[in-house]
Design an enzyme around this catalytic site. Structure first.
Site, PDB file in Angstrom:
ATOM      1  CG  ASP A  15       9.025 -22.575  -2.533  1.00  0.00           C
ATOM      2  OD1 ASP A  15       8.368 -23.524  -2.503  1.00  0.00           O
ATOM      3  OD2 ASP A  15      10.602 -22.483  -1.468  1.00  0.00           O
ATOM      4  CD  GLU A  75       5.133 -23.698   4.393  1.00  0.00           C
ATOM      5  OE1 GLU A  75       5.126 -22.441   4.912  1.00  0.00           O
ATOM      6  OE2 GLU A  75       4.973 -24.409   3.370  1.00  0.00           O
TER       7      GLU A  75
END
Length: 354
Positions: free
Chosen positions: A47, A239
């Site tokens: 991420d 997401e």
């Protein structure tokens, strides 16, 4: 040939040359995206969110290693190629999060931005597969730990989702629209990607506009498979939103499908665009992202699997996209970087090994 005829012939020839169509100029081929080779402490990156401060590049991410010295690891580079560990944002999970969310084992998906004289770091806390989640904010005047002003200030909770909500308050991304208004995009599974308006001065939710905007979701199949035990159904998998403005459009980048499963990870990066920051976002075929639309940007290859968890950095010298992908042999996540090029109003990126 008579004299008059000769003069007329010369005149016609001259005029023909004067008014002849201009030569056809060769069109320049659009620039192709280039993978940026990275070495050093890149394994384990997840991420990632990238920014430059002074002469240093910083990548903030989610910790994936076992025992560690803190939360939200930071990697640094002076050239975008060679990376090294340069600490953690926090020594541990803040006490208020431990009390608010005792199931939280680590902090996730930081999003770094700089405006109004300070750095803003949004991050998430949750338990895997649940939507009892929250997004919090830290601020700092500098990213250089040697600077006397270096200090992460805990601004506390920004947004929370609970068991009865149809959204999941993780994977934050701050975007400033063309008027300078601040917005927070977020979301994972459930009914998809959401957005809330922020108070730019505080970095918290706007007290005037309390609407929960919907930006993107997956399309329910006719006969969906049953959900894995204790988890939302796989068909809801969308997401990691990230929004940038380019030209007349806002572009919404998202990750489809499943992360965090090593060699079984199926993440891929998709994109759509809108003339308004709050949507509607459409893909290249005109399909709404709220109806499952999205145009492919990054997909697995034989070397790297599941490219996603992306963030973009706009630069005068050329845009960058940073993301993680999983080693096809070991399943370990690693830092990936690519230039982001634009052609015909749509972005292109590439994965190392393509």
């Amino acid at each position: 040939m008579k004299t008059g005829t000769a003069v007329l012939f010369v005149l016609i020839t001259t005029l023909a040359g004067t008014f002849s169509p201009p030569p056809v100029l060769a069109q320049r081929a659009p620039a192709l995206p280039q993978a940026i080779g990275v070495t050093g402490d890149v394994e384990g990156t997840h991420d990632p969110s990238i920014i430059k401060g002074g002469g240093t590049w910083y990548v903030f991410g989610t910790a994936t290693d076992g025992p560690r010295d803190g939360e939200l690891p930071v990697r640094c580079s002076h050239d975008l190629h060679q990376w090294s560990r340069c600490g953690y944002v926090l020594p541990g999970i803040p006490l208020w999060i431990q009390r608010e969310s005792p199931e939280t084992k680590e902090l996730w998906a930081p999003d770094i931005s700089y405006f109004d004289g300070q750095y803003h770091l949004y991050y998430a806390f949750s338990a895997f597969g649940k939507n009892t989640s929250g997004i919090a904010l830290l601020t700092n005047k500098t990213l250089d730990p040697r600077d006397s002003q270096f200090h992460w200030v805990d601004q506390g909770l920004v947004l929370q989702s609970n068991l009865g909500d149809d959204f999941n308050a993780i994977d934050p991304n701050l975007v400033l629209d063309e008027s300078g208004q601040a917005w927070l995009a977020f979301g994972s599974f459930w009914s998809g990607i959401k957005m809330r308006k922020l108070d730019r001065k505080t970095g918290k939710l706007s007290p005037e506009d309390t609407r929960l905007y919907s930006l993107a979701s997956r399309e329910r199949p006719d006969s969906p498979a049953p959900p894995p035990p204790g988890l939302p159904p796989n068909w809801q998998a969308i997401e990691a939103p990230f929004i940038v403005q380019h030209g007349d459009y806002y572009y919404l980048f998202v990750s489809f499908d499943l992360c965090c499963r090593g060699t079984k990870s199926t993440y891929k990066t998709m994109v759509g665009r809108s003339r308004s920051v709050i949507g509607p976002y459409l893909d290249k075929n005109g399909k709404a992202m709220m109806e499952g639309g999205g145009s492919p940007l990054l997909a697995s290859n034989s070397r790297w699997l599941g490219p996603g968890g992306e963030s973009i950095l706009r630069r005068k010298e050329g845009d960058l996209i940073v993301f993680h992908a999983y080693d096809a042999a070991t399943g370990r996540p690693s830092l990936q970087l690519s230039t982001l090029t634009w052609d015909g109003g749509w972005p292109s990126a590439t994965l190392s090994g393509n």
